[in-house]
Write a protein that holds these residues in place. Structure first.
Motif, PDB file in Angstrom:
ATOM      1  N   GLY A 361       9.746  52.108  56.841  1.00  0.00           N
ATOM      2  CA  GLY A 361       9.977  52.055  55.425  1.00  0.00           C
ATOM      3  C   GLY A 361       8.836  51.553  54.665  1.00  0.00           C
ATOM      4  O   GLY A 361       7.771  51.743  54.723  1.00  0.00           O
ATOM      5  N   GLY A 362       9.362  50.426  53.562  1.00  0.00           N
ATOM      6  CA  GLY A 362       8.405  50.008  52.792  1.00  0.00           C
ATOM      7  C   GLY A 362       8.130  50.766  51.488  1.00  0.00           C
ATOM      8  O   GLY A 362       7.055  50.630  50.824  1.00  0.00           O
ATOM      9  N   ALA A 363       9.111  51.665  50.883  1.00  0.00           N
ATOM     10  CA  ALA A 363       8.549  52.454  50.012  1.00  0.00           C
ATOM     11  C   ALA A 363       9.994  52.792  49.087  1.00  0.00           C
ATOM     12  O   ALA A 363      11.037  52.941  49.776  1.00  0.00           O
ATOM     13  CB  ALA A 363       8.074  53.699  50.367  1.00  0.00           C
ATOM     14  N   ILE A 364       9.598  53.046  47.700  1.00  0.00           N
ATOM     15  CA  ILE A 364      10.747  53.349  46.827  1.00  0.00           C
ATOM     16  C   ILE A 364      11.049  54.870  47.159  1.00  0.00           C
ATOM     17  O   ILE A 364      10.078  55.789  47.740  1.00  0.00           O
ATOM     18  CB  ILE A 364      10.384  53.452  45.324  1.00  0.00           C
ATOM     19  N   THR A 365      12.264  55.186  47.258  1.00  0.00           N
ATOM     20  CA  THR A 365      12.763  56.686  47.540  1.00  0.00           C
ATOM     21  C   THR A 365      14.090  57.145  46.584  1.00  0.00           C
ATOM     22  O   THR A 365      14.167  56.337  45.793  1.00  0.00           O
ATOM     23  CB  THR A 365      13.006  56.864  49.136  1.00  0.00           C
ATOM     24  N   THR A 366      14.332  58.322  46.891  1.00  0.00           N
ATOM     25  CA  THR A 366      15.487  58.827  46.095  1.00  0.00           C
ATOM     26  C   THR A 366      16.449  59.395  46.987  1.00  0.00           C
ATOM     27  O   THR A 366      16.427  59.586  48.482  1.00  0.00           O
ATOM     28  CB  THR A 366      15.217  60.036  45.102  1.00  0.00           C
ATOM     29  N   ASP A 367      17.552  59.893  46.756  1.00  0.00           N
ATOM     30  CA  ASP A 367      18.932  60.532  47.472  1.00  0.00           C
ATOM     31  C   ASP A 367      18.064  61.680  48.034  1.00  0.00           C
ATOM     32  O   ASP A 367      17.809  62.469  47.256  1.00  0.00           O
ATOM     33  CB  ASP A 367      19.936  60.832  46.679  1.00  0.00           C
ATOM     34  N   PRO A 368      17.952  61.837  49.298  1.00  0.00           N
ATOM     35  CA  PRO A 368      17.386  63.157  49.881  1.00  0.00           C
ATOM     36  C   PRO A 368      18.160  64.638  49.439  1.00  0.00           C
ATOM     37  O   PRO A 368      17.533  65.393  49.491  1.00  0.00           O
ATOM     38  CB  PRO A 368      17.325  62.943  51.341  1.00  0.00           C
TER      39      PRO A 368
END
Length: 497
Positions: A361-368
């Motif tokens: 992990g360790g990151a901003i993401t979005t709805d895939p």
């Protein structure tokens, strides 16, 4: 209103846009509205009233007037109303859960569990309402001594955004059971479930003015509410900093307080544990509601003998967790706001700058599926020293920090080495060790071999910076009572001086 239609773009309708005061929805004094955001898409889905001090005054006055009759309502009648509310909550569970998911982002099944838990809370306190009784005292012959529980009066409830319906229920239900009246202020990020609950209580038979809800930002609604001279009790759940401000405001009027201020709770995993059960427990402890849980198990304190294989399996399981919009019921949903997302990311960015190893992990993401929303990857950070920010500060997100213990005594020392003391979990097959840990950990609640064990029956609250006072259980009911002691001479009158 159903989940597939909303996900397909259908508008969300029939949500209240006013306060709930004196038994009805009412527009705010200023007429101003605020946007409510769907964290799974990062967009506005509804609007609600931005309240003012004038709205607070109206709600408190309504509650003060209603208290005169509600406090004298027979306990069995109050119990019937609470039971009716529990039934209506169950009948409305799916609709309220959808609103809860849209408001705070959590997966739909978690929201459904919250609504059902709220119903259970009203059932529990309905059953306790007519069993609230005092004591008699062993005074000398010729005297009678006894105590009675009396409702404290008008109670203010500051409700957080992470568990809106659950936290509202666990404060409002015992307050009503004790004979108190309520003015609730939900978080501005999640206003709707408290409004829906107040309306539902009225439909269950609650008289006008007994439960009021005022929405808006903390400065305009929360601050004047906790400082109000006609409020007799404050129940606050939130950050330490805001809780300190609430305490200062309460001091001016010597207002009673129950404070639940979060934590940095350890999950202690010892060498002799059931490792698969412990992995399941650790995952749920930190990734439920995307880690936005006051009692989240955000520190894994693990004995070194099983560290390597345990972490390997834990990281592999974490990487398989599914993310997505809450209405699609993923394993991990979004975080509540773009501001909170940036706060979580800041913790990890600073940790990397200190040389921390991020295992996953360790990151901003979005709805895939849509590329939208406010998501942070489920994150595990390798062994950090006791003085590290990730160990000492509440991140309130899907971030687990590992601490490696040399032995059980070291694990205990690591568990207690923060300023917080809300909950702790222990995984071990040795009953004696488990009970010794439970005795020696400085926290308000200890889970053994199952994180989040228990329910409404178990008192909940913290020590140290996690606050004071208890909610849930019979202790939670007593929080809304004041004790009156009576001592009477019933024998012959002594000679006067």
């Amino acid at each position: 209103m159903n989940a597939p239609e909303i996900l397909a773009g259908a508008p969300v309708t029939d949500l209240p846009d006013g306060h709930f005061i004196d038994g009805a929805f009412t527009k705010g004094a200023s007429g101003a509205l605020m946007d409510s955001y769907d964290p799974g898409r990062g967009s506005v889905f509804a609007r609600f009233t931005n309240g003012t001090e004038a709205d607070v005054d109206q709600a408190v006055e309504s509650a003060r007037i209603a208290f005169q009759s509600w406090a004298r309502t027979p306990a069995v009648e109050r119990a019937t109303i609470l039971s009716n509310a529990a039934r209506l909550l169950r009948e409305s569970a799916e609709q309220i859960a959808i609103v809860e998911t849209l408001d705070c982002g959590k997966p739909l099944n978690e929201a459904l569990a919250d609504v059902r838990g709220a119903a259970r809370t009203f059932d529990y306190y309905a059953g306790a309402t007519d069993k609230l009784q005092g004591d008699t005292f062993p005074l000398p012959h010729g005297y009678l001594g006894y105590s009675v529980f009396e409702p404290v009066g008008v109670t203010a409830h500051i409700i957080p955004w992470n568990f809106p319906i659950s936290t509202a229920a666990r404060g409002i239900a015992p307050a009503l059971a004790a004979g108190c009246t309520v003015v609730a202020k939900p978080a501005e990020q999640t206003p709707f479930s408290a409004l829906l609950l107040a309306d539902l209580l009225t439909k269950a038979g609650l008289p006008a003015g007994v439960c009021n809800v005022v929405t808006g930002v903390g400065a305009n609604v929360g601050a004047p509410l906790v400082a109000h001279k006609d409020v007799d009790q404050i129940t606050f759940t939130g950050s330490v900093t805001t809780g300190q401000h609430v305490m200062r405001s309460a001091a001016d009027n010597v207002t009673r307080l129950v404070l639940e201020l979060g934590g940095k709770s350890p999950v202690i995993v010892l060498d002799d544990c059931d490792e698969q059960a412990a992995i399941d427990g650790v995952l749920g402890a930190i990734f439920e509601n995307a880690g936005q849980v006051c009692s989240a198990g955000s520190r894994l304190v693990i004995e070194k003998g099983i560290h390597d294989r345990f972490i390997e399996q834990l990281v592999a399981r974490t990487k398989r967790l599914t993310l997505g919009h809450g209405l699609r019921d993923p394993q991990v949903g979004p975080v509540n706001s773009v501001q909170h997302l940036a706060k979580i990311a800041g913790f990890i960015d600073r940790a990397r700058g200190r040389g921390a190893e991020v295992l996953t992990g360790g990151a901003i993401t979005t709805d895939p599926e849509t590329g939208q929303g406010w998501f942070y990857e489920p994150t595990i950070v390798a062994d950090r020293p006791c003085d590290d920010e990730l160990v000492q500060e509440e991140i309130f997100g899907p971030v687990l920090t590992v601490q490696v213990a040399e032995d059980r005594e070291h694990a205990l020392a690591l568990a207690n080495n923060t300023q917080f003391g809300l909950v702790a979990g222990v995984y071990t097959s040795d009953v004696s060790t488990a009970l010794q840990m439970a005795r020696d950990i400085d926290a308000g609640q200890i889970y053994i071999n199952e994180y989040f064990a228990g329910g409404i029956e178990v008192p909940f609250g913290g020590n140290k910076l996690s606050g004071f006072g208890r909610e849930k259980g019979l202790e939670g009911l007593k929080s809304y009572c004041k004790v009156k002691s009576v001592a009477a001479r019933i024998g012959a009158i002594a000679k006067s001086w």
